[in-house]
Design a protein around this motif. Structure first.
Motif, PDB file in Angstrom:
ATOM      1  N   GLY A   1       2.003   9.060   0.880  1.00  0.00           N
ATOM      2  CA  GLY A   1       0.723   8.812   1.342  1.00  0.00           C
ATOM      3  C   GLY A   1      -0.212   8.278   0.267  1.00  0.00           C
ATOM      4  N   LEU A   2       0.129   8.670  -0.678  1.00  0.00           N
ATOM      5  CA  LEU A   2      -0.935   8.545  -2.135  1.00  0.00           C
ATOM      6  C   LEU A   2      -0.816   7.165  -2.383  1.00  0.00           C
ATOM      7  CD1 LEU A   2      -2.992   9.216  -4.429  1.00  0.00           C
ATOM      8  CD2 LEU A   2      -0.960  10.094  -5.463  1.00  0.00           C
ATOM      9  N   ILE A   3       0.546   6.737  -2.576  1.00  0.00           N
ATOM     10  CA  ILE A   3       0.862   5.629  -3.136  1.00  0.00           C
ATOM     11  C   ILE A   3       0.893   4.289  -2.272  1.00  0.00           C
ATOM     12  CG2 ILE A   3       2.391   6.688  -4.980  1.00  0.00           C
ATOM     13  CD1 ILE A   3       4.626   5.749  -3.360  1.00  0.00           C
ATOM     14  N   SER A   4       0.826   4.660  -1.029  1.00  0.00           N
ATOM     15  CA  SER A   4       1.065   3.631  -0.076  1.00  0.00           C
ATOM     16  C   SER A   4       0.274   2.160  -0.247  1.00  0.00           C
ATOM     17  CB  SER A   4       1.008   3.960   1.564  1.00  0.00           C
ATOM     18  OG  SER A   4      -0.452   4.639   1.686  1.00  0.00           O
ATOM     19  N   PRO A   5      -1.075   2.045  -0.499  1.00  0.00           N
ATOM     20  CA  PRO A   5      -1.689   0.841  -0.685  1.00  0.00           C
ATOM     21  C   PRO A   5      -1.287   0.255  -2.006  1.00  0.00           C
ATOM     22  CG  PRO A   5      -3.232   2.671  -0.671  1.00  0.00           C
ATOM     23  CD  PRO A   5      -1.725   3.324  -0.317  1.00  0.00           C
ATOM     24  N   PHE A   6      -1.340   1.186  -2.895  1.00  0.00           N
ATOM     25  CA  PHE A   6      -0.924   0.691  -4.137  1.00  0.00           C
ATOM     26  C   PHE A   6       0.680   0.010  -4.157  1.00  0.00           C
ATOM     27  CE2 PHE A   6      -3.724   4.267  -4.689  1.00  0.00           C
ATOM     28  CZ  PHE A   6      -4.887   3.467  -5.323  1.00  0.00           C
ATOM     29  N   MET A   7       1.472   0.678  -3.633  1.00  0.00           N
ATOM     30  CA  MET A   7       2.927   0.157  -3.534  1.00  0.00           C
ATOM     31  C   MET A   7       2.911  -1.272  -2.728  1.00  0.00           C
ATOM     32  SD  MET A   7       6.004   0.632  -4.657  1.00  0.00           S
ATOM     33  CE  MET A   7       6.670   2.102  -5.057  1.00  0.00           C
ATOM     34  N   GLY A   8       2.148  -0.937  -1.658  1.00  0.00           N
ATOM     35  CA  GLY A   8       1.929  -2.555  -0.948  1.00  0.00           C
ATOM     36  C   GLY A   8       1.796  -3.539  -1.811  1.00  0.00           C
ATOM     37  N   GLN A   9       0.471  -3.255  -2.512  1.00  0.00           N
ATOM     38  CA  GLN A   9       0.184  -4.443  -3.500  1.00  0.00           C
ATOM     39  C   GLN A   9       1.371  -4.796  -4.577  1.00  0.00           C
ATOM     40  OE1 GLN A   9      -3.237  -2.528  -5.582  1.00  0.00           O
ATOM     41  NE2 GLN A   9      -4.288  -4.323  -5.028  1.00  0.00           N
ATOM     42  N   LYS A  10       2.101  -3.528  -5.237  1.00  0.00           N
ATOM     43  CA  LYS A  10       3.160  -3.869  -6.094  1.00  0.00           C
ATOM     44  C   LYS A  10       4.226  -4.668  -5.556  1.00  0.00           C
ATOM     45  CE  LYS A  10       6.242  -1.209  -9.043  1.00  0.00           C
ATOM     46  NZ  LYS A  10       6.140  -0.482 -10.170  1.00  0.00           N
ATOM     47  N   ILE A  11       4.613  -4.389  -4.185  1.00  0.00           N
ATOM     48  CA  ILE A  11       5.372  -5.367  -3.295  1.00  0.00           C
ATOM     49  C   ILE A  11       5.143  -6.657  -3.289  1.00  0.00           C
ATOM     50  CG2 ILE A  11       6.910  -5.247  -1.163  1.00  0.00           C
ATOM     51  CD1 ILE A  11       7.041  -2.400  -1.105  1.00  0.00           C
TER      52      ILE A  11
ATOM     53  N   SER B   1      12.972   7.083  -0.619  1.00  0.00           N
ATOM     54  CA  SER B   1      14.355   6.690  -0.970  1.00  0.00           C
ATOM     55  C   SER B   1      14.567   5.391  -1.327  1.00  0.00           C
ATOM     56  CB  SER B   1      15.488   7.420  -0.224  1.00  0.00           C
ATOM     57  OG  SER B   1      15.188   8.899  -0.116  1.00  0.00           O
ATOM     58  N   GLN B   2      14.343   4.609  -0.300  1.00  0.00           N
ATOM     59  CA  GLN B   2      14.555   3.162  -0.472  1.00  0.00           C
ATOM     60  C   GLN B   2      13.538   2.687  -1.560  1.00  0.00           C
ATOM     61  OE1 GLN B   2      16.826   1.411   1.370  1.00  0.00           O
ATOM     62  NE2 GLN B   2      16.382  -0.057  -0.197  1.00  0.00           N
ATOM     63  N   LEU B   3      12.614   3.110  -1.880  1.00  0.00           N
ATOM     64  CA  LEU B   3      11.525   2.361  -2.805  1.00  0.00           C
ATOM     65  C   LEU B   3      12.341   2.830  -4.300  1.00  0.00           C
ATOM     66  CD1 LEU B   3       7.891   3.343  -1.409  1.00  0.00           C
ATOM     67  CD2 LEU B   3       9.134   0.895  -1.828  1.00  0.00           C
ATOM     68  N   TYR B   4      12.704   4.133  -4.343  1.00  0.00           N
ATOM     69  CA  TYR B   4      13.495   4.523  -5.654  1.00  0.00           C
ATOM     70  C   TYR B   4      14.437   3.778  -5.897  1.00  0.00           C
ATOM     71  CZ  TYR B   4      15.153   7.779  -8.904  1.00  0.00           C
ATOM     72  OH  TYR B   4      15.730   8.692  -9.902  1.00  0.00           O
ATOM     73  N   ASP B   5      15.542   3.686  -4.601  1.00  0.00           N
ATOM     74  CA  ASP B   5      16.585   2.930  -4.908  1.00  0.00           C
ATOM     75  C   ASP B   5      16.320   1.353  -5.452  1.00  0.00           C
ATOM     76  OD1 ASP B   5      19.497   3.631  -4.741  1.00  0.00           O
ATOM     77  OD2 ASP B   5      19.815   1.812  -3.206  1.00  0.00           O
ATOM     78  N   ASP B   6      15.534   0.846  -4.843  1.00  0.00           N
ATOM     79  CA  ASP B   6      14.890  -0.393  -5.417  1.00  0.00           C
ATOM     80  C   ASP B   6      14.519  -0.605  -6.872  1.00  0.00           C
ATOM     81  OD1 ASP B   6      16.002  -1.549  -2.880  1.00  0.00           O
ATOM     82  OD2 ASP B   6      14.040  -1.552  -1.907  1.00  0.00           O
TER      83      ASP B   6
ATOM     84  N   LYS C   1     -10.434   3.297   8.593  1.00  0.00           N
ATOM     85  CA  LYS C   1     -10.445   3.412  10.359  1.00  0.00           C
ATOM     86  C   LYS C   1      -8.710   3.114  10.708  1.00  0.00           C
ATOM     87  CE  LYS C   1     -14.856   2.143  10.376  1.00  0.00           C
ATOM     88  NZ  LYS C   1     -15.340   1.999   8.912  1.00  0.00           N
ATOM     89  N   ALA C   2      -8.066   2.707  10.032  1.00  0.00           N
ATOM     90  CA  ALA C   2      -6.659   2.651  10.180  1.00  0.00           C
ATOM     91  C   ALA C   2      -5.584   3.070   9.110  1.00  0.00           C
ATOM     92  CB  ALA C   2      -6.259   1.079  10.473  1.00  0.00           C
ATOM     93  N   TRP C   3      -4.567   3.683   9.689  1.00  0.00           N
ATOM     94  CA  TRP C   3      -3.509   4.288   8.746  1.00  0.00           C
ATOM     95  C   TRP C   3      -2.707   2.778   8.157  1.00  0.00           C
ATOM     96  CZ3 TRP C   3      -2.857   7.709  13.067  1.00  0.00           C
ATOM     97  CH2 TRP C   3      -3.514   9.139  13.072  1.00  0.00           C
ATOM     98  N   TYR C   4      -2.296   3.017   6.899  1.00  0.00           N
ATOM     99  CA  TYR C   4      -1.395   1.826   6.465  1.00  0.00           C
ATOM    100  C   TYR C   4      -0.143   2.355   6.618  1.00  0.00           C
ATOM    101  CZ  TYR C   4       0.585  -1.302   3.224  1.00  0.00           C
ATOM    102  OH  TYR C   4       1.539  -2.219   2.479  1.00  0.00           O
ATOM    103  N   ASN C   5       0.924   1.362   7.283  1.00  0.00           N
ATOM    104  CA  ASN C   5       2.315   1.536   7.385  1.00  0.00           C
ATOM    105  C   ASN C   5       3.111   0.779   6.324  1.00  0.00           C
ATOM    106  OD1 ASN C   5       4.745   2.075   8.226  1.00  0.00           O
ATOM    107  ND2 ASN C   5       4.656   0.878  10.060  1.00  0.00           N
ATOM    108  N   LEU C   6       3.292   1.282   5.232  1.00  0.00           N
ATOM    109  CA  LEU C   6       3.868   0.791   4.246  1.00  0.00           C
ATOM    110  C   LEU C   6       5.159  -0.199   4.645  1.00  0.00           C
ATOM    111  CD1 LEU C   6       4.065   0.193   1.077  1.00  0.00           C
ATOM    112  CD2 LEU C   6       5.249   2.253   0.533  1.00  0.00           C
ATOM    113  N   ARG C   7       6.070   0.486   5.340  1.00  0.00           N
ATOM    114  CA  ARG C   7       7.180  -0.027   5.687  1.00  0.00           C
ATOM    115  C   ARG C   7       7.260  -1.501   6.161  1.00  0.00           C
ATOM    116  NH1 ARG C   7       9.180   3.567  10.520  1.00  0.00           N
ATOM    117  NH2 ARG C   7       6.727   3.781  10.442  1.00  0.00           N
ATOM    118  N   ALA C   8       6.119  -1.934   6.879  1.00  0.00           N
ATOM    119  CA  ALA C   8       5.556  -3.270   7.252  1.00  0.00           C
ATOM    120  C   ALA C   8       5.903  -4.230   6.153  1.00  0.00           C
ATOM    121  CB  ALA C   8       4.304  -3.280   7.831  1.00  0.00           C
ATOM    122  N   ASP C   9       5.566  -3.667   4.936  1.00  0.00           N
ATOM    123  CA  ASP C   9       5.505  -4.836   3.721  1.00  0.00           C
ATOM    124  C   ASP C   9       6.647  -4.664   2.744  1.00  0.00           C
ATOM    125  OD1 ASP C   9       3.237  -6.070   4.254  1.00  0.00           O
ATOM    126  OD2 ASP C   9       1.940  -4.396   3.659  1.00  0.00           O
ATOM    127  N   MET C  10       7.675  -3.737   3.125  1.00  0.00           N
ATOM    128  CA  MET C  10       8.847  -3.365   2.292  1.00  0.00           C
ATOM    129  C   MET C  10       9.733  -4.652   2.659  1.00  0.00           C
ATOM    130  SD  MET C  10       9.176   0.794   2.642  1.00  0.00           S
ATOM    131  CE  MET C  10      10.787   0.770   1.707  1.00  0.00           C
TER     132      MET C  10
END
Ligand code: PLP
Length: 457
Positions: free
Chosen positions: A276-286, A353-358, A19-28
């Protein structure tokens, strides 16, 4: 749960859809760098961006603190017509590879546009309509984005002007006619309709155009026409936000069966499907809640991550758009002909790009003939005729599954199958006839275009 209980296709109920889109940047922790004004090198303000883009999309673009954006009901209703997309357990492929790995793919090709691009097209058309605009302009290379946008615009009764790279306009008449069926006007670029088009035609008579030129024309048309804005199908933060629907559905579907991904793979052009595919998974990883290996796959002919530089660059060859900090081959880099048109982009999403650089994700590049070999194998085993772009992810998913076989590891692999390849049969023909070549740029070529990156001080 045992494997047997997992169906071939995991669908979600309507009330399980996001019901909502997830903005991964908020958790980076390290936020992607902001877009800069090319003249002043200062961050682009919302006001400046609003000249070119729709207002609410500008807000989404610059917001790196709000984690969730509610999906408006009108968009959720449209999503229901073709979503959820299935998460498919590739039992047949697992068997054919004789691997202990479990393989899943999220299939985004089950709509007429044939790819994931519709997820963002409908959102962008909605906000344009809400703002009271008459229409939008855009460019399209291979045609997937133009097709998705023309569908979305016809749904909301918006005018849609597409500048299509001339060579594709001539070589892909079917894509063009699909767009016209949905009411879009399609102009071969460069054209005599814009000042920039006229200039380019005067300087290079007979040119067959480029994506950079088509972008410049579409931006000029939008800013010169009352009630129009420009929209873009990848690269931007807002597009990754809309595409988070892919990852959110995937995660809900896996959770439903108590499955956990170990490796997540996607092809990367501008980075929207992968982001888009990785966003919730990357959020957990971060946040340290789970760990995943995340792999971006790019063509060896256009290797932004693996051979590019992390720097501010122009988003388009016409140099009319803001500067973005990203992995880039230089906006001057013209990739050699590659049949995965959607992956022929010199730059990359600033978020990825930032995620890859990190060091939070990996990237690999693959050769075109290997990609088509994987595509054909997949078509024969799983039945779906993949888009060449998607086949980049297939290739690496197969490689990883074979590594699992070697090491006798029962890992769970999830990859994004972004679309179907019905309009790419010329490329398949070349492959079948043994006429497909692997173009790999030399270091000199890449260094030459990187030397022309804008000087930042
Ligand atoms: C456009 C496209 C891509 C690449 O774009 P991203 O923004 O990197 O996702 C991949 N697959 C298909 C089918 C496409 O149409």
């Amino acid at each position: 749960m045992s494997n047997k209980e997992i169906p071939y296709k995991i669908y979600l109920e309507e009330d399980e859809m996001p019901k909502a889109w997830y903005n991964l940047r908020a958790d980076m922790k390290n936020k992607p760098a902001p877009l800069l004004n090319p003249a002043t090198h200062q961050p682009m303000t919302a006001e400046e961006l609003s000249v070119v883009f729709c207002e609410e999309l500008v807000q989404q673009e610059i917001d790196d603190t709000t984690a969730f954006f509610e999906i408006p009901e009108e968009i959720r209703d449209f999503y229901k017509m073709y979503r959820p997309s299935p998460l498919v357990r590739a039992y047949c492929l697992e068997k054919a590879l004789d691997t202990p790995a479990k393989i899943y793919y999220k299939f985004e090709g089950n709509n007429t546009s044939g790819s994931h691009k519709l997820n963002s097209a409908i959102a962008q058309a909605y906000y344009a309509k809400k703002q009271g605009l008459k229409g939008v302009t855009t460019e399209t290379g291979a045609g997937q984005w133009g097709t998705a946008l023309s569908m979305a615009c016809s749904y909301f009764g918006l005018d849609c002007k597409v500048y299509m790279v001339k060579v594709s306009y001539e070589q892909k008449p079917f894509r063009r006619e699909v767009m016209r069926t949905y009411g879009a006007s399609v102009t071969p670029s460069p054209s005599m309709e814009t000042e920039v088009g006229k200039k380019i035609l005067a300087a290079h008579p007979g040119t067959t155009g480029s994506l950079g030129c088509a972008i410049s024309e579409a931006v000029e048309k939008a800013t010169q026409s009352e009630g129009y804005r420009y929209v873009l199908g990848s690269v931007l933060n807002q597009v990754l936000l809309h595409q988070s629907v892919i990852g959110l559905e995937t995660k809900t579907a896996l959770d439903k069966y108590g499955e956990k991904a170990d490796i997540i793979i996607g092809c990367a052009g501008g980075g929207s499907n992968l982001g888009g595919l990785i966003s919730p998974f990357m959020g957990q990883k971060i946040k340290g809640e789970a760990d995943y290996r995340i792999i971006a796959v790019e063509p060896a002919s256009c290797p932004s991550f693996t051979r590019g530089k992390y720097a501010y660059d122009f988003c388009d060859t016409g140099m009319v758009c803001p500067l973005s900090k990203m992995y880039t081959l230089g906006s001057d880099f013209i990739p050699a002909p590659n049949h995965a048109g959607g992956l022929r982009y010199h730059g990359m999403s600033s978020t990825l790009s930032q995620l890859y650089d990190d060091g939070l994700m990996e990237a690999v590049s693959v050769k075109q003939t290997d990609v088509f070999e994987a595509a054909e194998k997949f078509a024969r085993i799983e039945g779906i005729l993949p888009a060449p772009e998607s086949a980049h992810a297939i290739k690496v998913a197969i490689d990883e599954a074979l590594k699992c076989k070697e090491n006798n590891e029962e890992k769970t692999i999830v990859f994004g199958l972004t679309g179907t390849g019905y309009f790419d049969m010329m490329a398949y023909e070349k492959f079948h006839d043994g006429k497909m070549e692997n173009y790999i740029p030399t270091d000199e070529e890449i260094n030459e275009s990187l030397a022309k990156l804008p000087k930042m001080d």
